[in-house]
Each structure stands twice: as C-alpha cells, then as structure tokens.
Scaffold this motif. Structure first.
Motif, PDB file in Angstrom:
ATOM      1  N   ASP A  11       0.824  -1.206   0.000  1.00 53.28           N
ATOM      2  CA  ASP A  11       0.000   0.000   0.000  1.00 53.28           C
ATOM      3  C   ASP A  11       0.860   1.259   0.000  1.00 53.28           C
ATOM      4  O   ASP A  11       0.550   2.242  -0.703  1.00 53.28           O
ATOM      5  N   GLU A  12       1.937   1.246   0.761  1.00 55.46           N
ATOM      6  CA  GLU A  12       2.791   2.434   0.865  1.00 55.46           C
ATOM      7  C   GLU A  12       3.488   2.740  -0.457  1.00 55.46           C
ATOM      8  O   GLU A  12       3.540   3.896  -0.896  1.00 55.46           O
ATOM      9  N   LEU A  13       4.022   1.716  -1.112  1.00 56.69           N
ATOM     10  CA  LEU A  13       4.704   1.936  -2.389  1.00 56.69           C
ATOM     11  C   LEU A  13       3.722   2.327  -3.483  1.00 56.69           C
ATOM     12  O   LEU A  13       4.016   3.198  -4.318  1.00 56.69           O
ATOM     13  N   ALA A  14       2.553   1.696  -3.505  1.00 58.43           N
ATOM     14  CA  ALA A  14       1.548   2.046  -4.510  1.00 58.43           C
ATOM     15  C   ALA A  14       1.082   3.487  -4.324  1.00 58.43           C
ATOM     16  O   ALA A  14       0.904   4.238  -5.294  1.00 58.43           O
ATOM     17  N   LEU A  15       0.901   3.897  -3.066  1.00 58.13           N
ATOM     18  CA  LEU A  15       0.472   5.277  -2.797  1.00 58.13           C
ATOM     19  C   LEU A  15       1.530   6.279  -3.239  1.00 58.13           C
ATOM     20  O   LEU A  15       1.211   7.312  -3.850  1.00 58.13           O
ATOM     21  N   SER A  16       2.794   6.009  -2.947  1.00 58.31           N
ATOM     22  CA  SER A  16       3.855   6.937  -3.348  1.00 58.31           C
ATOM     23  C   SER A  16       3.951   7.026  -4.866  1.00 58.31           C
ATOM     24  O   SER A  16       4.206   8.101  -5.422  1.00 58.31           O
ATOM     25  N   TYR A  17       3.689   5.898  -5.548  1.00 60.26           N
ATOM     26  CA  TYR A  17       3.753   5.894  -7.012  1.00 60.26           C
ATOM     27  C   TYR A  17       2.580   6.671  -7.599  1.00 60.26           C
ATOM     28  O   TYR A  17       2.739   7.436  -8.557  1.00 60.26           O
ATOM     29  N   ALA A  18       1.386   6.495  -7.022  1.00 62.14           N
ATOM     30  CA  ALA A  18       0.229   7.267  -7.476  1.00 62.14           C
ATOM     31  C   ALA A  18       0.429   8.756  -7.232  1.00 62.14           C
ATOM     32  O   ALA A  18       0.062   9.599  -8.062  1.00 62.14           O
ATOM     33  N   SER A  19       1.020   9.094  -6.085  1.00 58.91           N
ATOM     34  CA  SER A  19       1.299  10.493  -5.775  1.00 58.91           C
ATOM     35  C   SER A  19       2.269  11.101  -6.780  1.00 58.91           C
ATOM     36  O   SER A  19       2.088  12.242  -7.229  1.00 58.91           O
ATOM     37  N   ALA A  20       3.309  10.339  -7.144  1.00 61.09           N
ATOM     38  CA  ALA A  20       4.268  10.827  -8.125  1.00 61.09           C
ATOM     39  C   ALA A  20       3.618  10.992  -9.496  1.00 61.09           C
ATOM     40  O   ALA A  20       3.909  11.946 -10.235  1.00 61.09           O
ATOM     41  N   TYR A  21       2.727  10.079  -9.852  1.00 61.45           N
ATOM     42  CA  TYR A  21       2.033  10.176 -11.145  1.00 61.45           C
ATOM     43  C   TYR A  21       1.126  11.404 -11.175  1.00 61.45           C
ATOM     44  O   TYR A  21       1.027  12.091 -12.199  1.00 61.45           O
TER      45      TYR A  21
ATOM     46  N   PHE B 276       8.135  -5.597  -5.760  1.00 59.33           N
ATOM     47  CA  PHE B 276       7.103  -6.145  -6.643  1.00 59.33           C
ATOM     48  C   PHE B 276       7.627  -7.298  -7.503  1.00 59.33           C
ATOM     49  O   PHE B 276       6.918  -8.289  -7.705  1.00 59.33           O
ATOM     50  N   ASN B 277       8.847  -7.169  -8.009  1.00 61.01           N
ATOM     51  CA  ASN B 277       9.360  -8.182  -8.929  1.00 61.01           C
ATOM     52  C   ASN B 277      10.014  -9.357  -8.204  1.00 61.01           C
ATOM     53  O   ASN B 277       9.691 -10.518  -8.484  1.00 61.01           O
ATOM     54  N   LYS B 278      10.929  -9.066  -7.286  1.00 57.83           N
ATOM     55  CA  LYS B 278      11.683 -10.142  -6.651  1.00 57.83           C
ATOM     56  C   LYS B 278      10.932 -10.799  -5.503  1.00 57.83           C
ATOM     57  O   LYS B 278      10.998 -12.016  -5.327  1.00 57.83           O
ATOM     58  N   VAL B 279      10.254  -9.994  -4.689  1.00 62.14           N
ATOM     59  CA  VAL B 279       9.616 -10.533  -3.491  1.00 62.14           C
ATOM     60  C   VAL B 279       8.207 -11.034  -3.785  1.00 62.14           C
ATOM     61  O   VAL B 279       7.853 -12.163  -3.434  1.00 62.14           O
ATOM     62  N   MET B 280       7.393 -10.199  -4.424  1.00 66.94           N
ATOM     63  CA  MET B 280       5.998 -10.567  -4.657  1.00 66.94           C
ATOM     64  C   MET B 280       5.783 -11.316  -5.966  1.00 66.94           C
ATOM     65  O   MET B 280       4.680 -11.797  -6.223  1.00 66.94           O
TER      66      MET B 280
ATOM     67  N   MET C  92       0.481  -3.287 -11.933  1.00 69.70           N
ATOM     68  CA  MET C  92      -0.468  -2.229 -12.252  1.00 69.70           C
ATOM     69  C   MET C  92      -1.925  -2.706 -12.254  1.00 69.70           C
ATOM     70  O   MET C  92      -2.797  -2.005 -11.755  1.00 69.70           O
ATOM     71  N   PRO C  93      -2.268  -3.890 -12.795  1.00 66.75           N
ATOM     72  CA  PRO C  93      -3.675  -4.312 -12.794  1.00 66.75           C
ATOM     73  C   PRO C  93      -4.111  -5.052 -11.540  1.00 66.75           C
ATOM     74  O   PRO C  93      -5.245  -5.527 -11.473  1.00 66.75           O
ATOM     75  N   VAL C  94      -3.249  -5.173 -10.536  1.00 67.44           N
ATOM     76  CA  VAL C  94      -3.563  -5.972  -9.351  1.00 67.44           C
ATOM     77  C   VAL C  94      -4.145  -5.065  -8.266  1.00 67.44           C
ATOM     78  O   VAL C  94      -3.513  -4.089  -7.853  1.00 67.44           O
ATOM     79  N   VAL C  95      -5.348  -5.400  -7.813  1.00 67.39           N
ATOM     80  CA  VAL C  95      -5.948  -4.685  -6.693  1.00 67.39           C
ATOM     81  C   VAL C  95      -5.250  -5.126  -5.412  1.00 67.39           C
ATOM     82  O   VAL C  95      -5.055  -6.322  -5.189  1.00 67.39           O
ATOM     83  N   ALA C  96      -4.876  -4.187  -4.569  1.00 65.68           N
ATOM     84  CA  ALA C  96      -4.058  -4.502  -3.395  1.00 65.68           C
ATOM     85  C   ALA C  96      -4.723  -5.537  -2.506  1.00 65.68           C
ATOM     86  O   ALA C  96      -4.071  -6.457  -2.009  1.00 65.68           O
TER      87      ALA C  96
END
Length: 451
Positions: free
Chosen positions: A263-273, A373-377, A383-387
């Motif tokens: 949630d934290e990384l997705a929020l920061s990315y949305a904020s930057a966008y 997102f890539n190595k751990v999850m 982008m299309p995945v709902v948290a």
C-alpha cells in the motif's frame, strides 16, 4: 608609465623585429604603437604564427612593476595580461602565484586529513555479528537488497549516497526518499552505519569537529558484519536474500508486513504520477494529507493502473477547468483531488469495469519498488492488481502451514487424482443429489454442478 623588457630567444632579424613591434608601447606607456593586425600585415604573419613567435621567441616582463611578494620582475605572456596587470596595480609574479596555489592546496590537504581523522574517531568502523534474513523486517530486507545491489558497492563496500542515484532508477521514491532512509537507519536492530570516508560536506561540523550529525541522501553506508573487508560483507547477505525471495519460505514476521508495504509503495507511485500529470498541464499543487487520503481510498478498491486512469482524466479536466477562465492555477490544480474521489466513488457504486493503465516509461519504479514487486511478490506487472486481492507467492510459506493468503496451492492429499475403474460396478453408480439422475462416481451430475 610602464616599460616592457624582453629576453630574446631567437637571433633571426625578421623574428626579432616582429617581437619588438608586438611589445612596443605608445608614448603614453599604456597603449600599443601598432595593433596586432598591423604587426601581422607588416611582417606577413598569420595569427597562429605570430602567437607562436611571441610565446617561444622571447620572454617579456614589466620593468617598472615589481612583484609585491618577492620584489622580482613580473613576466607577461601577451598584451591582454599586461593590460590586466596595469589595471590591478598590485602585481604578484607567476612564481609567487604558483607558490600561493600550492600552499592553499597543501592547507586543504592537511585540513582534509585532520577532518578524516576526526570522522574516523567519531564514526569508527566496527565489526558485528553477521546479519541473517530471519532477523530483518521485510522493509529492511528490501531496502538493503536495493542499496547493496548497486555495482558501485563491489569495490569498497560503500553505498552510493541515496540522493545522487540516477533519476531513471532512484533508490526509493523521491517523495519518500528521506523517510525510507531514516526508517532504515532507526530500525531495530541496526543494519548499516555511516562510513567516515563519506564526503566531508555531508557531515555537520562545529569548531572543525564533527558533532555526530549528517545529511540524509549525502552520506555513504557500510553493512554490519564480521568481515574485516567491507566489500566482503554484502555478497553473503545478498545471496541469502535472493534465495529467500526465490525459494522461500519467508520469515514469519514478513507475512504481517507485506501488505502495508504494498500500500505504501503504490500510494507513493500514485502520488508521483499525480504530480507528473499536473506538471504536463502546467499545474502544480502541494499534496497534503487530504490528497494522500483520497488516493489511498481509491487504491483500497481499485488497482494502481485504474487509479492512474482516474488521475489522468482528473488532471485533464482540471486543465480544461482552468482554460475556461474564472479560476487561477492553484484552484484548478486543487480541484483534481475531488475529481479523483468522485470518479472512484461512481465507479465503485456502479460496479464499472475501469480500464487499467500501464506503467509509464517516464515514471520508472524505484530500486525498492522493483525489488518488492518483482523479486519478493513475483508480480511481473503490479499495475492491474488490486491490493486487497494480492497474494504472496506460493513458496512464501510451507504448504502445511499455509494459514495466510497465498497463491493457490494444493495439499499432497488434494493433488492425488481419483481414478475410477474402466468397468464400473453397481457400487460405483450413484444418484445425483440434485435431480436424482443416476451418475457415475460423483455426487452431482454435469447439469447440477454449475447450480
């Protein structure tokens, strides 16, 4: 009035005459008897030829002006330098200037050495117990992996200051860079320490001694560990982390931490966008808690790509709102947050299928984002995945203890297929519990199963 003396290095009459003509002063002692163009024309010399002749054919010096340091004559290389010396009045010869530069450089070297010794005393390099994957939080594991995977660490074991990572791959999102670095430093237990060979301007000095403070984003870190050579500490930890990311199982504490980090990384990315799209329309706003709350609310129901869709349309409408007139840029930009919330609410209430945007190449993920997102999850495209629908990889927990959401996996008993004999007996014929029809080996017939 100044006088120029010459020490000739040539005995060719034409060259001597050209040199003397070049350096000959007018009666006022400040201007020249002939211009450079006239000298060249008189002796048939090209510009490069005259320059070479003046530099190699003689040494010129000012007779009437002595060096204020050594009282020696002052050499001049060309007319421009002579004119500059006349304007200055206080003249320092080239030898004294060189000596002064060397003295200043030596003083800087001595100061740098003294400061380095003071830093080494204030921030000594220590050896500690080896870091283990089980002792790290998920954030620490990802932050350290991103930080020490940098090829620059291989030589000296020191990290690149987080503030100077390239723009196309930052260590952490720009809007969370210092927060993430501070979190890594203050986490328990400690994993990294500031190295005294960091740039000296990165430290806070008081009376030429470090007071223990430093500037985030400007210092380099080394990894805790037992090895004497700092560059030998990170390979072992990176190897263990890669194995855990790839094969599992995860340490138990990670299972309660990954969703918050998502949630934290997705929020920061949305904020930057949001900042990027507003900038494309020449709009700008200061994001506060209200903005982040609106984005978080949208991300609770929709994927990051769908929220990008809301942001794209909202910023476009805000730009049109400004162009229609009657509002200033600040008002138009601030209206974007309400548009995003309204769009998310309408889509949620009407159960609309919202198109998911892809990740723009102009807004790359940070190194921490890539690692998570890539190595751990194991999300090739988050982008299309709902948290709330995201799950951990299958190997994150052993199958027999799978009590947390994870990718679908079957127990050993469930994976055993039920094989029916080719020639069934009457014992294998059952009545469908839905319609009563006789079927072979199942509780429900094909027609009743969907119901």
């Amino acid at each position: 009035m100044a006088t120029i003396g010459l020490e000739l290095y040539t005995d060719v009459p034409e060259e001597v005459a050209a040199i003397e003509a070049y350096w000959r002063l007018a009666p006022d002692g400040e201007t020249w008897e002939q211009t450079v163009t006239e000298v060249r024309a008189k002796f048939g010399l090209k510009a490069q030829e005259l320059t070479r002749l003046v530099q190699t054919g003689a040494a010129a010096f000012v007779v009437d002006l002595a060096c204020t340091t050594c009282n020696g004559v002052t050499d001049v290389a060309h007319r421009t330098e002579f004119a500059s010396l006349i304007r200055q009045g206080n003249i320092v010869c080239g030898s004294c200037q060189l000596a002064e530069r060397q003295d200043r450089e030596e003083a800087k070297r001595q100061q740098a050495k003294q400061r380095r010794d003071a830093l080494l005393q204030r921030f000594p390099i220590r050896t500690t117990d080896a870091l283990t994957v089980d002792s790290l939080s998920l954030f620490q594991a990802i932050a350290l992996h991103a930080m020490f995977s940098d090829p620059a660490v291989e030589d000296a074991g020191l990290t690149t200051p987080t503030g100077i990572w390239p723009k196309d791959r930052r260590w952490a999102p720009d809007n969370r860079l210092y927060d993430f670095e501070r979190r890594l430093l203050n986490a328990e237990h400690r994993t990294v320490a500031v190295h005294p060979d960091s740039h000296q301007d990165a430290f806070v000095w008081k009376d030429d001694a470090p007071d223990g403070s430093y500037y985030l984003g400007q210092v380099s870190y080394y990894l805790h560990g037992p090895e004497e050579e700092l560059n030998a500490r990170s390979p072992r930890l990176l190897r263990d982390l890669n194995q855990t990311f790839r094969e599992g199982p995860w340490p138990s504490q990670w299972h309660g931490q990954w969703r918050d980090l998502w949630d934290e990384l997705a929020l920061s990315y949305a904020s930057a966008y949001l900042d990027m799209k507003l900038g494309e329309h020449n709009l700008e706003m200061k994001q506060g808690e209200g903005t982040l709350t609106a984005l978080s609310d949208a991300l609770a129901t929709f994927s990051l790509g769908q929220v990008f869709n809301f942001i794209y349309r909202a910023t476009k409408d805000s730009a049109a709102y400004y162009l229609r007139g009657g509002v200033n840029k600040r008002q138009a930009a601030n209206s974007t947050v309400g548009r995003i919330s309204a769009a998310a609410d309408r889509a949620r209430a009407n159960e609309w299928e919202v198109k998911s945007f892809g990740r723009p190449w102009t807004l790359p993920l940070s190194a921490i984002g890539e690692t998570f997102f890539n190595k751990v999850m194991w999300q090739a495209d988050m982008m299309p995945v709902v948290a709330r629908e995201a799950v951990v990889p299958q190997h994150a927990v052993p199958a027999q203890t799978a009590d947390v959401p994870q990718q679908a996996q079957a127990s050993p008993d469930e994976t055993k297929s039920v094989e029916w004999p080719t020639d069934p007996s009457d014992d294998d014929i059952n009545d469908c519990s839905g319609c009563g029809q006789q079927i072979y080996g199942k509780d429900l017939c094909a027609e009743c199963q969907p119901v």
